[in-house]
Design an enzyme around this catalytic site. Structure first.
Site, PDB file in Angstrom:
ATOM      1  N   GLU A  87       1.334  -5.293  13.485  1.00 49.36           N
ATOM      2  CA  GLU A  87       0.146  -5.563  14.304  1.00 49.36           C
ATOM      3  C   GLU A  87      -0.337  -6.999  14.138  1.00 49.36           C
ATOM      4  O   GLU A  87      -0.850  -7.598  15.071  1.00 49.36           O
ATOM      5  CB  GLU A  87      -0.978  -4.582  13.942  1.00 49.36           C
TER       6      GLU A  87
ATOM      7  N   ARG B 251       0.817  -1.218   0.000  1.00 46.31           N
ATOM      8  CA  ARG B 251       0.000   0.000   0.000  1.00 46.31           C
ATOM      9  C   ARG B 251       0.848   1.264   0.000  1.00 46.31           C
ATOM     10  O   ARG B 251       0.414   2.312  -0.478  1.00 46.31           O
ATOM     11  CB  ARG B 251      -0.980  -0.037   1.186  1.00 46.31           C
TER      12      ARG B 251
HETATM   13  O1  LIG Z   1       3.151   0.106  11.812  1.00 42.56           O
HETATM   14  P1  LIG Z   1       3.088  -1.343  11.509  1.00 42.56           P
HETATM   15  O2  LIG Z   1       2.563  -2.160  12.649  1.00 42.56           O
HETATM   16  O3  LIG Z   1       4.387  -1.877  11.021  1.00 42.56           O
HETATM   17  O4  LIG Z   1       2.009  -1.548  10.360  1.00 42.56           O
HETATM   18  C1  LIG Z   1       1.902  -0.709   9.257  1.00 42.56           C
HETATM   19  C2  LIG Z   1       2.121  -1.478   7.979  1.00 42.56           C
HETATM   20  O5  LIG Z   1       1.141  -2.513   7.842  1.00 42.56           O
HETATM   21  C3  LIG Z   1       0.577  -2.434   6.545  1.00 42.56           C
HETATM   22  O6  LIG Z   1       1.283  -3.169   5.598  1.00 42.56           O
HETATM   23  P2  LIG Z   1       1.196  -4.752   5.388  1.00 42.56           P
HETATM   24  O7  LIG Z   1       2.470  -5.359   5.917  1.00 42.56           O
HETATM   25  O8  LIG Z   1      -0.077  -5.282   5.930  1.00 42.56           O
HETATM   26  O9  LIG Z   1       1.315  -4.946   3.824  1.00 42.56           O
HETATM   27  P3  LIG Z   1       0.424  -4.549   2.550  1.00 42.56           P
HETATM   28  O10 LIG Z   1       0.686  -3.098   2.279  1.00 42.56           O
HETATM   29  O11 LIG Z   1       0.996  -5.427   1.501  1.00 42.56           O
HETATM   30  O12 LIG Z   1      -1.026  -4.823   2.830  1.00 42.56           O
HETATM   31  C4  LIG Z   1       0.649  -0.958   6.224  1.00 42.56           C
HETATM   32  O13 LIG Z   1       0.535  -0.720   4.824  1.00 42.56           O
HETATM   33  C5  LIG Z   1       1.987  -0.566   6.784  1.00 42.56           C
HETATM   34  O14 LIG Z   1       3.045  -0.824   5.873  1.00 42.56           O
HETATM   35  N1  LIG Z   2      -5.218  -1.993  11.630  1.00 41.29           N
HETATM   36  C1  LIG Z   2      -4.556  -1.841  10.480  1.00 41.29           C
HETATM   37  N2  LIG Z   2      -5.211  -1.452   9.369  1.00 41.29           N
HETATM   38  C2  LIG Z   2      -4.557  -1.296   8.195  1.00 41.29           C
HETATM   39  N3  LIG Z   2      -3.255  -1.505   8.057  1.00 41.29           N
HETATM   40  C3  LIG Z   2      -2.567  -1.894   9.129  1.00 41.29           C
HETATM   41  N4  LIG Z   2      -1.252  -2.184   9.294  1.00 41.29           N
HETATM   42  C4  LIG Z   2      -1.088  -2.557  10.570  1.00 41.29           C
HETATM   43  N5  LIG Z   2      -2.217  -2.494  11.260  1.00 41.29           N
HETATM   44  C5  LIG Z   2      -3.172  -2.092  10.371  1.00 41.29           C
END
Ligand SMILES: O=P(O)(O)OC[C@H]1O[C@H](OP(=O)(O)OP(=O)(O)O)[C@H](O)[C@@H]1O
Ligand SMILES: Nc1ncnc2[nH]cnc12
Length: 179
Positions: free
Chosen positions: A103, A66
């Site tokens: 998370e 994302r």
């Molecule tokens: O602050 P944090 O606890 O590290 O979480 C934030 C991260 O989690 C999500 O990515 P995700 O790893 O789910 O990957 P995606 O973008 O491929 O969905 C979001 O896009 C951030 O990169």
């Molecule tokens: N609650 C949440 N929603 C979307 N992206 C996340 N990345 C980590 N925690 C998330």
């Protein structure tokens, strides 16, 4: 004439969808897809992120997946290049890697060595700041390959998860903070 449009935090709030128990029970997932598909709202967000708060920026970096949506669009607005921070095993050539917790699990991300001219001022962006694990890992990797990271900007911050504290003295800006 005064700008009668709602402040950007309200624009973001109106375009974030809460999805309970995704991707696992107990997590309320912040889905920004409604923002990405709304051209006017998306333009407001990009304009806010491009306000120059971090001074001169040579490159924008974003974390797969994302963070690519936010980062690539912002780079275009700022007229800079974009540095991809990718999940493990996707980037060819020499890379540096870091594993971190987030998370809902654990991930490994990578940056190509040589991707960033030494000393470049790099703005790191993502859609969501939660625990800060992703941001700290990405920030450190970018610095290991020679970047000078000037800040971390996100669209939505989950304030109760402590990401901002984890980032410590690193400059962090979010357009909307929620609990
Ligand atoms: O602050 P944090 O606890 O590290 O979480 C934030 C991260 O989690 C999500 O990515 P995700 O790893 O789910 O990957 P995606 O973008 O491929 O969905 C979001 O896009 C951030 O990169
Ligand atoms: N609650 C949440 N929603 C979307 N992206 C996340 N990345 C980590 N925690 C998330």
């Amino acid at each position: 004439m005064a700008d009668a449009r709602p402040p950007v935090a309200g624009v973001v709030a109106a375009h974030v969808r809460d999805v309970p128990d995704f991707p696992q029970p107990g997590v309320v997932f912040k889905d920004l897809t409604p923002l990405f598909v709304a051209p006017e709202a998306w333009d407001r967000v990009l304009t806010a992120l491009a306000d120059g708060r971090h001074g001169e920026v040579d490159l924008v970096a974003g974390v797969e997946a994302r963070g690519f949506v936010v980062g690539a669009a912002l780079a275009r607005v700022l007229g800079t290049g974009f540095v991809p921070v990718r999940k493990a095993g996707k980037l060819p050539g020499d890379v540096v890697a870091a594993t971190y917790g987030l998370e809902y699990g654990e991930a490994t991300i990578e940056v190509q060595t040589g991707a960033v001219p030494d000393g470049s001022r790099v703005l790191l962006v993502d859609d969501v700041l939660a625990t800060g694990g992703t941001a700290v890992a990405a920030w450190d990797l970018l610095e290991r390959v020679g970047a000078r990271v000037v800040g971390f900007d996100v669209v939505v911050e989950l304030g109760l998860l402590g990401g901002r504290d984890r980032l410590g003295v690193r400059p962090v800006r979010s357009l909307l903070t929620v609990g």
